[in-house]
Design an enzyme around this catalytic site. Structure first.
Site, PDB file in Angstrom:
ATOM      1  N   HIS A  51      -3.691  -2.487  -6.480  1.00 49.27           N
ATOM      2  CA  HIS A  51      -3.117  -1.733  -5.353  1.00 49.27           C
ATOM      3  C   HIS A  51      -1.619  -1.901  -5.192  1.00 49.27           C
ATOM      4  CE1 HIS A  51      -6.931  -0.499  -3.449  1.00 49.27           C
ATOM      5  NE2 HIS A  51      -7.384  -1.630  -3.943  1.00 49.27           N
ATOM      6  N   LYS A 109       2.929   2.563   9.657  1.00 48.83           N
ATOM      7  CA  LYS A 109       2.467   1.784   8.513  1.00 48.83           C
ATOM      8  C   LYS A 109       2.991   0.368   8.690  1.00 48.83           C
ATOM      9  CE  LYS A 109       4.730   4.874   5.893  1.00 48.83           C
ATOM     10  NZ  LYS A 109       3.772   5.327   4.911  1.00 48.83           N
ATOM     11  N   ARG A 110       2.540  -0.581   7.829  1.00 53.79           N
ATOM     12  CA  ARG A 110       3.106  -1.915   7.889  1.00 53.79           C
ATOM     13  C   ARG A 110       4.624  -1.844   7.738  1.00 53.79           C
ATOM     14  NH1 ARG A 110      -0.537  -6.409   8.095  1.00 53.79           N
ATOM     15  NH2 ARG A 110       1.347  -7.649   7.795  1.00 53.79           N
ATOM     16  N   LYS A 130       9.047   0.152   2.342  1.00 55.17           N
ATOM     17  CA  LYS A 130       8.624   1.356   3.066  1.00 55.17           C
ATOM     18  C   LYS A 130       9.785   1.990   3.833  1.00 55.17           C
ATOM     19  CE  LYS A 130       3.838  -0.372   3.581  1.00 55.17           C
ATOM     20  NZ  LYS A 130       2.974   0.621   2.943  1.00 55.17           N
ATOM     21  N   THR A 136      -2.127   6.301   1.972  1.00 53.71           N
ATOM     22  CA  THR A 136      -3.271   7.111   2.389  1.00 53.71           C
ATOM     23  C   THR A 136      -2.939   7.775   3.727  1.00 53.71           C
ATOM     24  OG1 THR A 136      -4.187   5.054   3.270  1.00 53.71           O
ATOM     25  CG2 THR A 136      -5.115   5.856   1.199  1.00 53.71           C
ATOM     26  N   LYS A 173      -3.607  11.682   5.426  1.00 57.41           N
ATOM     27  CA  LYS A 173      -4.141  11.980   6.766  1.00 57.41           C
ATOM     28  C   LYS A 173      -3.219  12.943   7.513  1.00 57.41           C
ATOM     29  CE  LYS A 173      -6.018   7.347   6.622  1.00 57.41           C
ATOM     30  NZ  LYS A 173      -5.713   5.925   6.857  1.00 57.41           N
TER      31      LYS A 173
HETATM   32  C1  AZC Z   1      -1.894  -0.780  -0.448  1.00 57.64           C
HETATM   33  C2  AZC Z   1      -0.752  -0.038  -1.081  1.00 57.64           C
HETATM   34  O1  AZC Z   1       0.472  -0.570  -0.629  1.00 57.64           O
HETATM   35  C3  AZC Z   1      -0.848   1.434  -0.695  1.00 57.64           C
HETATM   36  O2  AZC Z   1       0.140   2.179  -1.327  1.00 57.64           O
HETATM   37  C4  AZC Z   1      -2.231   1.980  -1.076  1.00 57.64           C
HETATM   38  O3  AZC Z   1      -2.403   3.281  -0.589  1.00 57.64           O
HETATM   39  C5  AZC Z   1      -3.316   1.092  -0.496  1.00 57.64           C
HETATM   40  O4  AZC Z   1      -3.129  -0.253  -0.916  1.00 57.64           O
HETATM   41  C6  AZC Z   1      -4.696   1.526  -0.927  1.00 57.64           C
HETATM   42  O5  AZC Z   1      -4.770   1.661  -2.305  1.00 57.64           O
HETATM   43  N1  AZC Z   1      -1.832  -2.206  -0.735  1.00 57.64           N
HETATM   44  C7  AZC Z   1      -2.169  -3.108   0.211  1.00 57.64           C
HETATM   45  O6  AZC Z   1      -2.528  -2.750   1.315  1.00 57.64           O
HETATM   46  N2  AZC Z   1      -2.107  -4.458  -0.061  1.00 57.64           N
HETATM   47  C8  AZC Z   1      -1.917  -5.054  -1.247  1.00 57.64           C
HETATM   48  C9  AZC Z   1      -2.002  -6.521  -1.366  1.00 57.64           C
HETATM   49  O7  AZC Z   1      -1.681  -4.366  -2.218  1.00 57.64           O
END
Ligand code: AZC
Length: 812
Positions: free
Chosen positions: A369, A548-549, A554, A656, A660
């Site tokens: 991820h 988002k975080r 970001k 994601t 949305k």
């Molecule tokens: C996230 C990614 O930052 C995001 O881009 C992606 O859409 C999401 O996973 C689902 O695939 N990653 C995380 O939340 N955390 C880590 C540790 O990767």
């Protein structure tokens, strides 16, 4: 007798049969019955909480019927099961989701109207289950729902954290964290399974016993299972989310207690429970080591034992494992599954080592991820060797086997005193996937370059998706009603049907309806902000949202810099016919991520100054809503006009949230990063505000000396915005409060905020111009909805089923 969902029913449990076929029957009576006999209240004295628990139980009964039937079918068919192992499931509220999927909305609303209770308030009373940090955890939750909708037999496995992601508030603009306490209230959705209990060991010694080894841990805890049924669309199928809770093997030291040392007497229990106490509030950086590794092994080991126990109950040939079981590792957090499964097969069941590895590899697959180096898990050999001595040896043997099979290999999982969990996951998986087309290509070219050369068929792409039940049908009732009126309701589990909206764009009534739905959602949001947050915003303004975080990659700081520049420009020229805007932020920073917390404070400081400026306030407002979570996202996304997806290209694996927003008719302003690329391809470049460098350009730009200083020198707006921060325009009592931010941006600026600023400004003004033509804007927005059908997590799950799991659907 009649047969319903495979259950034979007799006359005296005919009500169960009726309920299975027509869940709305008797709902009101069931709520009242639950209120009396489960909650123990009469309607006169029931609080909102009591009503919610009663309603939840009434709904849960209706799920249980489907749940049993689904389990029974899976056994009957001898179907392959999918196991999704994830440290995080960010499921949010469950009641409304279940009501939507069982199609009980109207019946529930009617029941509460008759009872004279505010139904909306009952739904809102439920706390979010925040068992995740962000995208990774929310994706896991969307996947569970899609697996049930599709009818793929599946289990989610994770940890039942006592405290989920922290609660965020602001004090003087600063983020303050408080523990989250969702389990203080009765959690209606879970079933405790004291019979599903495994002892999980740590530490100790490994004793050689012939060719095998015996691991004798010195420390142990119990993993106890809690099951939550997850029901799919129309209640056709329900799978299980099984979460593990830790408890002590010897809960209580009676001897110490009798000596009066009560704290010491309770210590073993407290220590054991620590393992499932808190979710690591960390998205991408390396957290507090030992406990984290214990959590990972704890839930992975318990899940594997449970999976093998279930397998053994049906099959007596362990060689069938890959044919009957698919285990997906959600990131490297459960990567210890590789060596642990080998240990179970080799040490405990006596298979040859090579065969154990082959069977494990046939069963396991791994999703990556993120490519951020600080988020790629590595454990020191010292720590891992102490906690999991047997696994250390097995990892060495896995490396050796892989080297024998691939003499040209360069790296190994164990190297330089560390265990590289990405490498280990890759080697132990038959498929490895990225989460967007761009991310998957970057995986091949960067982190997994060598392994990809050796195994060119192993990496595949599965672009993320989101569940349309939660992220359109339920969160945006106005738009979903309009869509259903236009094309019928098949879109709910066949989202590509949304394409059929496109011809309707020439119909003035439809376009009018689309605009009206968005407007009404914006009015709702403004009212909510006025009541709950004392913020007055004009629903006519463009709602520009970044949720988002908080992370430098970001680039929330790019967004707030643009806000500052805009504020300055409006002040200089208030009558230039500005398109009014409300910039809305939401998101949490990891408690230890000082820079991200500074960004939060800066946004809050800018909001205070800008919102109080009588010259600019008709045109620009800045809002940071505290405690962003799934429920807040459900409120904000339907009301958004503009979706901020502005990460440094190459850094956001997929995103994601971006999907949305597009689905709910917001236009994106974004870089060519993650799934933005695919969103833009589908919605059309004329319906997307693109800006910024590409991933390749980003890499090259970093090599240019003083890239940030050059960008600042070339752009007066950027220079003035930075100057205002530096001179204390937003922190008059503490002028250098943001010195780290301004120094970073003018200096290394690793995430290239300055280099992308000018193009971001240009794209924002393009968005302004587009918004002024409201008919054209609505058309673009509606095209975003009509062309987002591919971003359903149903499509993603079907991709995993076909290309990774070789699993089928049992949906009738
Ligand atoms: C996230 C990614 O930052 C995001 O881009 C992606 O859409 C999401 O996973 C689902 O695939 N990653 C995380 O939340 N955390 C880590 C540790 O990767």
């Amino acid at each position: 007798p009649d047969k319903v969902c495979g259950i034979y029913v007799t006359a005296n449990n005919r009500n169960i049969m009726l309920r299975a076929q027509m869940p709305h029957i008797g709902l009101r009576e069931d709520i009242l019955r639950q209120l009396a006999y489960v909650v123990g209240k009469d309607p006169e004295h029931a609080t909102l909480y009591d009503w919610r628990i009663a309603l939840s139980h009434a709904v849960r009964e209706r799920i249980v019927d489907r749940w049993f039937a689904s389990t029974r079918r899976t056994y009957e068919e001898g179907a392959k099961r999918v196991y999704y192992l994830s440290m995080e499931f960010l499921i949010g509220r469950l009641l409304e989701d279940a009501i939507t999927n069982l199609r009980l909305d109207e019946a529930a609303e009617l029941a509460f109207r008759e009872l004279g209770i505010d139904y909306a308030a009952v739904l809102l009373d439920e706390p979010d289950a925040a068992l995740g940090n962000g995208g990774l955890g929310r994706l896991a939750a969307c996947f569970l729902e899609s697996l049930s909708t599709i009818g793929c037999p599946a289990y989610g496995y994770g940890i039942r954290y006592e405290h989920g992601l922290f609660r965020q508030s602001f004090e003087d603009g600063r983020q303050v964290e408080a523990p989250e306490t969702w389990l203080l209230q009765h959690h209606v959705w879970e079933f405790e399974r004291p019979e599903a209990m495994f002892q999980i060991g740590f530490g100790g010694e490994v004793r050689e016993a012939g060719a095998r080894a015996v691991w004798e841990p010195t420390e142990a805890v119990f993993a106890e299972a809690y099951d939550t049924p997850i029901v799919g669309w129309q209640g056709r199928w329900a799978n299980t989310l099984r979460l593990w809770s830790a408890r002590a093997v010897d809960p209580f030291d009676l001897e110490r207690f009798n000596l009066g040392d009560y704290v010491a007497a309770a210590a073993p229990e407290a220590l054991a429970r620590t393992i499932s106490r808190v979710l690591y509030p960390d998205d991408t950086t390396e957290p507090g080591k030992e406990l984290r590794l214990k959590q990972e092994f704890f839930f992975t080991a318990a899940s594997l034992r449970d999976i093998l126990r279930r397998f053994d109950s049906e099959y007596d040939d362990i060689r069938k494992l890959p044919a009957k079981v698919a285990i997906q590792l959600n990131d490297t957090h459960p990567a210890i599954a590789g060596p642990e499964l080998v240990r179970l097969l080799h040490d405990e069941r006596g298979l040859e080592f090579d065969e154990a590895v082959a069977l494990a590899r046939g069963t396991l697959s791994y999703t990556n991820h993120t490519l951020l180096p600080e988020a790629l898990e590595k454990w020191s050999e010292g720590l891992m060797g102490r906690l999991l001595p047997r696994h250390m040896t097995l990892i060495e043997r896995i490396d050796a086997l892989h080297a024998r099979e691939n003499p040209t290999r360069k790296a190994a999982a164990r190297a330089n005193g560390q265990v590289n969990m990405g490498e280990l996951s890759f080697v132990m998986a038959h498929k490895v996937n990225g989460v967007s087309a761009l991310h998957t290509e970057l995986m091949k070219a960067t982190v997994f370059e060598d392994l990809h050369q050796l195994h060119p068929d192993r990496i595949v792409n599965q672009t993320n998706g989101v569940t349309p039940r939660r992220w359109l049908l339920s969160c945006n009732p106005r738009l979903s009603a309009l869509v259903t009126e236009a094309i019928g309701e098949d879109w709910v589990d066949d989202l590509e049907q949304l394409a059929r909206l496109e011809p309707r764009l020439s119909d003035a009534g439809f376009v009018e309806g689309f605009a009206a739905a968005k407007r009404a959602n914006k009015v709702d949001l403004s009212n909510w902000m006025a009541q709950g947050h004392d913020l007055l915003v004009d629903p006519e303004a463009m709602f520009d949202v970044q949720i988002k975080r908080i992370h430098e990659y970001k680039r929330q700081h790019l967004n707030i810099l643009e806000a500052i520049a805009l504020w300055q420009e409006i002040r200089a020229n208030p009558d230039a016919g500005w398109a009014p805007r409300v910039k809305i932020f939401g998101g949490k920073a990891a408690p230890g991520y000082v820079f991200a917390k500074k960004i939060i404070r800066l946004i809050n400081d800018v909001a205070r100054v800008v919102n109080a400026d009588p010259v600019t306030s008709p045109h620009l407002k800045v809002v940071f809503l505290p405690n962003y979570n799934v429920s807040l996202a459900e409120r904000l996304i339907p009301a958004a006009d503009l979706s901020e997806q502005i990460s440094t290209a190459g850094k956001e694996a997929s995103g994601t949230g971006n999907m949305k927003f597009a689905l709910n008719g917001a236009l994106t302003i974004g870089t060519l990063d993650g799934a933005n690329v695919e969103i833009r391809e589908r919605v059309g470049e004329e319906n997307f505000f693109l800006f910024g460098m590409t991933a390749d350009e980003v890499v090259n730009r970093r090599d240019i000396a003083n890239h940030a200083a050059k960008a600042i020198a070339a752009d007066t707006r950027l220079e003035l915005a930075l100057k205002a921060i530096r001179e204390g325009a937003f922190s008059p009592k503490e002028r250098d409060r943001y010195r780290d931010i301004t120094d970073n941006l003018a200096g290394p600026d690793y995430f290239l905020v300055c280099s992308d600023f000018a193009d971001y400004w240009r794209a924002q003004r393009e968005a302004d111009a587009a918004y002024r033509d409201s008919a054209a804007w609505t058309r673009k927005a509606a095209l975003n909805t009509a062309r987002s059908g591919w971003f359903s997590s149903d499509r993603t799950i079907r991709g995993y089923m076909g290309e990774i799991w070789n699993a089928g659907s049992l949906n009738p």
